[in-house]
Write a protein that holds these residues in place. Structure first.
Motif, PDB file in Angstrom:
ATOM      1  N   TYR A  66       0.943  -1.321  -0.040  1.00  0.00           N
ATOM      2  CA  TYR A  66       0.128  -0.038   0.088  1.00  0.00           C
ATOM      3  C   TYR A  66       0.827   1.121  -0.045  1.00  0.00           C
ATOM      4  N   LEU A  67       0.610   2.191  -0.704  1.00  0.00           N
ATOM      5  CA  LEU A  67       1.046   3.561  -0.795  1.00  0.00           C
ATOM      6  C   LEU A  67       0.729   4.493   0.535  1.00  0.00           C
ATOM      7  N   PRO A  68       1.598   5.151   0.925  1.00  0.00           N
ATOM      8  CA  PRO A  68       2.982   5.642   0.485  1.00  0.00           C
ATOM      9  C   PRO A  68       4.102   4.544   0.887  1.00  0.00           C
ATOM     10  N   ASN A  69       3.914   3.703   1.959  1.00  0.00           N
ATOM     11  CA  ASN A  69       5.011   3.042   2.229  1.00  0.00           C
ATOM     12  C   ASN A  69       4.670   1.596   1.780  1.00  0.00           C
ATOM     13  N   LEU A  70       5.333   1.192   0.622  1.00  0.00           N
ATOM     14  CA  LEU A  70       5.026  -0.271   0.316  1.00  0.00           C
ATOM     15  C   LEU A  70       5.444  -1.315   1.069  1.00  0.00           C
TER      16      LEU A  70
END
Length: 412
Positions: free
Chosen positions: A274-278
């Motif tokens: 999941y964006l922003p922290n993949l």
């Protein structure tokens, strides 16, 4: 003997020793398990899943030459979740499948009854065969003893010059014939003991310990009542009806195979990407409602119905044939009992006549107005009459058990 077997003991020992029953009991256990498995379709299905996926290369964007590289998906993907699925509506598919499995379980159970019945009647036949041959040997012993006594009298008459050596020789020939008959009967006895030992699964038995007596115990036979009881209680009828019921239930399963299915599902777990922290694992959930409607199966279901209907008609015909065979079995058993009763009555007359004839032949010979051959023929006739009586008792006794088997009476 302390460890000798009565009739009931013989039947029970045969049933306890036979591995065929154990095999059928395991078939029942397997069928019961299949019923339980089919009932599991009424319960929710819960599945836990954990996956790791490595993706190379992944999509990366750089909006301007000076901007940082923007990655849309991680290289290392982690996903762990629990999935719940439940069928809300299937128009009777699961119920039909469960009923079919239960019908097959009942068939497996009824097969045990038939096998136990057949083993029990095999034990009865072996048991009475042994008693019959034993009693026949006793009759031969009595004949041989009487002939030997007659031979001694002949020898005395020869010494007194009243009779000739020919009479002694003729008597010895009859003794030898009677002894040969006894040898045959003893061989039959050994073979019957081997057969019973086989049923008991004790091949080391050279002389199976059996106790009892062969007695004549007449009982009235109500043919109409016996016919009604046979149709109601014979396990073959139950098996035939089981097969008919199974065929009908199989048709119901086929008829419901192409009906729609409505189900719901839910998934709860965690994954990255999941964006922003993949790379961060985040909780996620999914809910679904699904309706499946079969549209075309290449006429497979239609042809399965044709086959199922043919099977139903076949089982119905077999049920009718089974009922007719059972009626025939009852009538034959009743006829055998009636015939054995008449033979028994005749044998009593024969014994009385042969006994009187022997007494008269001996008296005539003693006063030199009869021949030695008359005495020997009378001895043989008496022995044959006694054997005929034993045979009639044996046939009547087995006829009673034949009738019990024909009407479905349980003897174990």
């Amino acid at each position: 003997m302390a460890d000798s077997l009565s009739l009931s003991g013989t039947i029970q020992a045969v049933l306890d020793a036979n591995p065929a029953i154990t095999s059928l009991e395991e078939e029942v256990n397997a069928a019961t398990s299949r019923v339980t498995q089919s009932r599991g379709g009424f319960l929710p299905q819960v599945t836990g899943t954990a996956t790791y996926t490595r993706i190379d290369p992944v999509v990366k964007l750089q909006l301007t030459p000076d901007a940082p590289v923007f990655q849309l998906a991680p290289n290392n993907n982690y996903d762990a979740h629990i999935t719940l699925q439940y069928g809300l509506l299937d128009f009777g598919k699961k119920e039909a499948t469960t009923n079919l499995a239960e019908s097959r379980r009942l068939t497996a159970t009824d097969n045990i009854v038939v096998t136990r019945r057949d083993l029990a009647y095999s034990a009865v036949q072996a048991y009475y065969n042994i008693l019959f041959v034993r009693e026949s040997i006793k009759v031969q012993d009595e004949q041989i003893a009487s002939l030997l006594q007659h031979q001694r009298e002949m020898e005395k008459r020869v010494q007194g010059g009243v009779s000739t050596k020919f009479d002694v020789t003729t008597t010895q020939v009859r003794i030898t014939q009677a002894q040969n008959t006894k040898i045959d009967l003893e061989n039959q006895l050994r073979n019957q003991q081997v057969q019973l030992a086989r049923l008991l699964h004790k091949p080391e038995y050279l002389n199976v310990p059996v106790r009892g007596a062969l007695t004549y115990q007449p009982q009235p036979v109500d043919l109409n009542s016996a016919l009604a009881q046979a149709i109601d209680k014979r396990p073959e009828v139950k098996l035939a009806r089981d097969a008919e019921n199974t065929a009908n239930l199989n048709l119901k399963v086929i008829e419901r195979a192409n009906t729609p299915t409505l189900g719901i599902g839910a998934q709860l777990g965690g994954k990255n990407g999941y964006l922003p922290n993949l790379d961060k694992i985040r909780p996620n959930s999914v809910g679904v409602v699904q309706l499946s409607v079969p549209i075309y199966d290449g006429n497979k279901n239609k042809n399965q119905r044709v086959e199922a209907l043919a099977n139903i008609r076949g089982t119905q015909a077999r049920t009718q044939d089974t009922q007719e065979q059972i009626r025939s079995d009852v009538r034959q058993a009743a006829n055998n009992i009636q015939s054995s009763t008449s033979r028994y009555d005749n044998s009593l007359v024969q014994i009385a006549q042969a006994t009187d004839a022997l007494t008269r032949a001996k008296a005539r010979y003693r006063y030199d107005v009869g021949t030695n051959l008359d005495v020997l023929d009378a001895e043989t006739s008496l022995a044959q009459a006694r054997l005929a009586r034993l045979q009639a008792i044996y046939n009547y006794t087995l006829g009673q058990y034949q009738l019990k088997r024909a009407v479905g009476e349980q003897i174990w």
